[in-house]
Design a protein around this motif. Structure first.
Motif, PDB file in Angstrom:
ATOM      1  N   TYR A  10       0.843  -1.197   0.000  1.00  0.00           N
ATOM      2  CA  TYR A  10       0.000   0.000   0.000  1.00  0.00           C
ATOM      3  C   TYR A  10       0.876   1.244   0.000  1.00  0.00           C
ATOM      4  N   GLY A  65       0.377   5.439   0.689  1.00  0.00           N
ATOM      5  CA  GLY A  65      -0.563   6.432   1.185  1.00  0.00           C
ATOM      6  C   GLY A  65       0.114   7.757   1.463  1.00  0.00           C
ATOM      7  N   ARG A 116      -3.028   7.321  10.213  1.00  0.00           N
ATOM      8  CA  ARG A 116      -3.525   6.656   8.999  1.00  0.00           C
ATOM      9  C   ARG A 116      -3.392   5.142   9.152  1.00  0.00           C
ATOM     10  N   TRP A 117      -2.262   4.688   9.703  1.00  0.00           N
ATOM     11  CA  TRP A 117      -2.048   3.250   9.851  1.00  0.00           C
ATOM     12  C   TRP A 117      -3.061   2.650  10.819  1.00  0.00           C
ATOM     13  N   HIS A 159      -6.116   2.105   8.844  1.00  0.00           N
ATOM     14  CA  HIS A 159      -5.955   0.926   7.980  1.00  0.00           C
ATOM     15  C   HIS A 159      -6.109  -0.357   8.800  1.00  0.00           C
ATOM     16  N   HIS A 201      -8.983  -2.714   7.217  1.00  0.00           N
ATOM     17  CA  HIS A 201      -8.548  -3.552   6.100  1.00  0.00           C
ATOM     18  C   HIS A 201      -8.004  -4.909   6.543  1.00  0.00           C
ATOM     19  N   TRP A 254      -4.100  -5.647   6.606  1.00  0.00           N
ATOM     20  CA  TRP A 254      -3.175  -4.997   7.542  1.00  0.00           C
ATOM     21  C   TRP A 254      -2.216  -5.973   8.243  1.00  0.00           C
ATOM     22  N   ASN A 272      -3.805  -0.890  -3.030  1.00  0.00           N
ATOM     23  CA  ASN A 272      -4.379   0.375  -3.491  1.00  0.00           C
ATOM     24  C   ASN A 272      -5.241   0.058  -4.699  1.00  0.00           C
TER      25      ASN A 272
END
Length: 123
Positions: A35, A37, A45-46, A49, A53, A56, A89
């Motif tokens: 990914y 970003g 942000r992590w 995620h 997701h 991860w 992505n």
């Protein structure tokens, strides 16, 4: 530009009053790019995620590069999405066109019978 790499040291946060923005690359333990970003606080942000997701848990390493402006970071993110083809992505990658056109085809398949029935009724 400053670069941070590693297993899990804190990659930093953009200083207040600046436009510094990071582009981050997340990879699995074999080095496969998962990914790419962008953000001013990569750890936030992590965390998002990780909550959202299923991929991860595959993340084993990261690379963070800080840019002086969001514009510079955005240009690098777009380049990376097009050229590096990260596994997870979708938007902005070569996969995007096929996914979008697939959704459009599926939607048309659902709507076509309705449109045909309407045309027959008006006919």
């Amino acid at each position: 530009m400053r670069k941070v790499q590693g297993q899990m040291p804190h990659p930093g946060v953009a200083p207040k009053g600046t436009d510094e923005t990071a582009v981050y690359r997340l990879s699995d333990d074999s080095g496969r790019l998962l990914y790419v970003g962008i953000g001013r606080n990569p750890m936030n942000r992590w965390a998002a995620h990780a909550d959202l997701h299923a991929w991860w848990p595959q993340v084993a390493a990261f690379e963070v590069t800080w840019y002086d402006s969001r514009g510079e970071a955005g240009a690098e993110e777009r380049r990376a999405l097009r050229q590096d083809d990260p596994a997870y992505n979708i938007h902005g990658t070569p996969k995007w066109g096929g996914i979008v056109s697939g959704h459009v085809r599926a939607e048309l398949a659902v709507r076509r019978p309705c449109v045909e029935r309407l045309a027959e009724a008006e006919g």
